[in-house]
Design an enzyme around this catalytic site. Structure first.
Site, mmCIF file in Angstrom:
data_model
loop_
_atom_site.group_PDB
_atom_site.id
_atom_site.type_symbol
_atom_site.label_atom_id
_atom_site.label_comp_id
_atom_site.label_asym_id
_atom_site.label_seq_id
_atom_site.Cartn_x
_atom_site.Cartn_y
_atom_site.Cartn_z
ATOM 1 N N ASP A 91 0.846 -1.183 0.000
ATOM 2 C CA ASP A 91 0.000 0.000 0.000
ATOM 3 C C ASP A 91 0.888 1.243 0.000
ATOM 4 O O ASP A 91 2.103 1.160 0.100
ATOM 5 C CB ASP A 91 -0.962 -0.002 1.185
ATOM 6 C CG ASP A 91 -0.240 -0.025 2.520
ATOM 7 O OD1 ASP A 91 0.958 0.263 2.555
ATOM 8 O OD2 ASP A 91 -0.890 -0.333 3.528
ATOM 9 N N ASP A 264 -8.124 -7.547 0.363
ATOM 10 C CA ASP A 264 -7.165 -7.785 1.427
ATOM 11 C C ASP A 264 -7.814 -7.391 2.739
ATOM 12 O O ASP A 264 -8.714 -6.549 2.765
ATOM 13 C CB ASP A 264 -5.889 -6.958 1.228
ATOM 14 C CG ASP A 264 -6.093 -5.515 1.702
ATOM 15 O OD1 ASP A 264 -5.650 -5.195 2.825
ATOM 16 O OD2 ASP A 264 -6.712 -4.725 0.970
#
Length: 371
Positions: A91, A264
Site C-alpha cells: 500500500d 485484502d
C-alpha cells in the site's frame, strides 16, 4: 507484458480472471492475507503456499519506519527478505498515516506526521511513497491517497481533489515498466457524484489496475454495497478492481457479485489472536466452554484443507485458554484458509455460471447460524 489482466468468465457482474505478474499468476477473484511487517502474523510463507495464497500484502508505512526500505532493498527486496516467492502488493502508506499517527500537517504537497514508534517527525509525499515502494520491490504498488471519513462531504471533497493531484504525481514519479504495476485509488466516500469524478480522473492516468478506497472505514454495510453499486459500473472491464481492507465472508459475497477482483484484510489473523474462528456455520469463539470436550475438527467439511484440521476443537480451546502460541498459529491458518477457499469457491462458481446459487447457499448457512 509482465502485467496483463485476462478475463476468462463472467456471471452477471461478477468476473473470473487471471492477473499475470513477474512473480506468478493471481487467479481472480482472490483474497490476499496482510503481512504488515513483511510477515503474515504467525504464519510462515511455506504455509501460505500450501493454502494456495496467490498474493500477499506488505505495509509501506510500517516498513519505512522499521526496518527501513534501504535495508529491505539491501537484503534483496521484499521477496527475498520475507522468503515469499509469489506476488506482493504494497500500500502507499496513506491510510496508516491518517489512522495511526499524530498528524502535524496535511497540505497539498504531502503529510508531516510523527512516528508511532519513536515520535520522530516524518514527511510522506507522493514522490517519497513511490520511492519507498520501488525500493521495497513489490509487484503491485499503490498511489498515495487521502482516505477521509466516508460521510463528511466537505472533507471528502478536499480529499478527492488531493488524491487526484497526488495520483498524477505518483504516475509521473513511477517508472512505468514491467517490474512494478502502479494501481490508482478511487475515493469519494459514500457520495455518488464524487465517486464518479474520481473514477473518471484516476482512469485518465491509464494505470495497470484500480482500487476502491475509503470504504469499511465507518459506513454501514448497506452504504458500502450501495457505493459499490454505483462505482463499479464506472470502472474499466480490462483492468483488475481491488476493494481495499474488506474481508468479512458476507462482504466478499456481496462485493464479488458486484464485480470486485482483489481483496485484502487483516481480519483472519486479528480474529485468531482473539480466539475467533471462521466456519461455514458462522464465526465461533474457541474459548467457549461448549468446546471443552468436542472431538471434531474446526471445520466440519471433509473438502476443507488446512493443517489446523488435524486438531480437535477441544485441543484448540485448551490452547487458547492457556494462551499457547500454537493456538494463534492454528486459528490463523484456519481463518486464512477459510477466506481463500471461500473466494476460490466463488471463482469456480462464476466459471460454471452458478454464482447466485453458491452465494445464497453460503450466506444462508453462514449468517443463519452465526454464533
Amino acid at each position: 507484458m509482465a502485467f496483463e489482466f485476462e478475463l476468462i468468465a463472467t456471471d452477471g457482474r461478477a468476473r473470473a480472471g487471471i492477473l499475470h505478474t513477474p512473480h506468478g499468476d493471481i487467479p481472480t477473484p482472490c483474497f490476499a492475507p496482510v503481512g504488515t511487517q513483511a510477515t503474515v502474523k504467525a504464519v510462515p510463507p511455506r504455509d501460505l503456499t500450501e493454502l494456495n495464497a496467490s498474493l500477499v500484502l506488505a505495509n509501506t508505512y510500517h516498513l519505512h519506519l522499521r526496518p527501513g526500505e534501504d535495508l529491505v532493498q539491501q537484503m534483496g527486496g521484499l521477496h527475498e527478505f520475507m522468503q515469499w516467492n509469489g506476488p506482493i502488493l504494497t500500500d502507499s502508506g496513506g491510510f496508516q498515516v491518517f489512522s495511526l499517527t499524530q498528524i502535524n500537517k496535511i497540505d497539498d504537497e504531502g503529510v508531516t506526521f510523527r512516528s508511532h514508534i519513536d515520535g520522530s517527525q516524518r514527511r510522506l509525499t507522493p514522490e517519497s511513497s513511490m520511492a519507498i515502494q520501488q525500493a521495497l520491490g513489490a509487484d503491485i504498488i499503490m498511489a498515495f491517497d487521502q482516505c477521509p471519513p466516508p460521510k463528511d462531504r466537505e472533507t471528502v471533497e478536499k480529499a478527492v481533489a488531493r488524491t487526484h493531484n497526488w495520483a498524477a504525481r505518483c504516475r509521473e514519479a513511477h517508472p512505468y515498466d514491467d517490474k512494478q504495476a502502479l494501481f490508482g485509488i478511487v475515493q469519494g466516500g459514500i457520495f455518488q457524484d464524487l465517486r464518479a469524478q474520481s473514477a473518471e480522473f484516476i482512469q485518465s492516468l491509464d494505470l495497470k489496475g484500480y482500487a476502491i478506497g475509503g470504504l469499511a472505514v465507518g459506513e454501514s454495510k448497506a452504504e458500502q454495497y450501495e457505493t459499490l453499486d454505483f462505482t463499479l459500473p464506472l470502472m474499466p472491464n480490462n483492468r483488475p478492481r481491488y476493494l481495499m481492507g474488506v474481508g468479512d465472508p458476507d462482504d466478499l459475497c456481496e462485493a464479488i457479485t458486484r464485480g470486485i477482483d482483489i481483496f485484502d484484510c487483516v481480519i483472519p489473523t486479528r480474529l485468531a489472536r482473539h480466539g475467533a474462528a471462521f466456519t461455514f456455520d458462522g464465526r465461533i469463539n474457541m474459548k467457549n466452554a461448549r468446546f471443552k470436550d468436542d472431538p471434531n475438527p474446526l471445520i466440519l467439511d471433509e473438502a476443507f484443507k488446512s493443517y489446523s484440521q488435524n486438531f480437535s476443537r477441544a485441543y484448540l480451546r485448551h490452547l487458547m485458554i492457556a494462551k499457547e502460541l500454537l493456538g494463534y498459529y492454528l486459528l490463523s491458518l484456519n481463518n486464512i484458509a477459510f477466506l481463500i477457499t471461500h473466494v476460490q469457491n466463488m471463482r469456480q462458481a462464476i466459471i460454471e455460471g452458478r454464482l447466485a446459487e453458491y452465494t445464497q447457499t453460503f450466506l444462508q448457512r453462514y449468517l443463519g447460524r452465526s454464533q
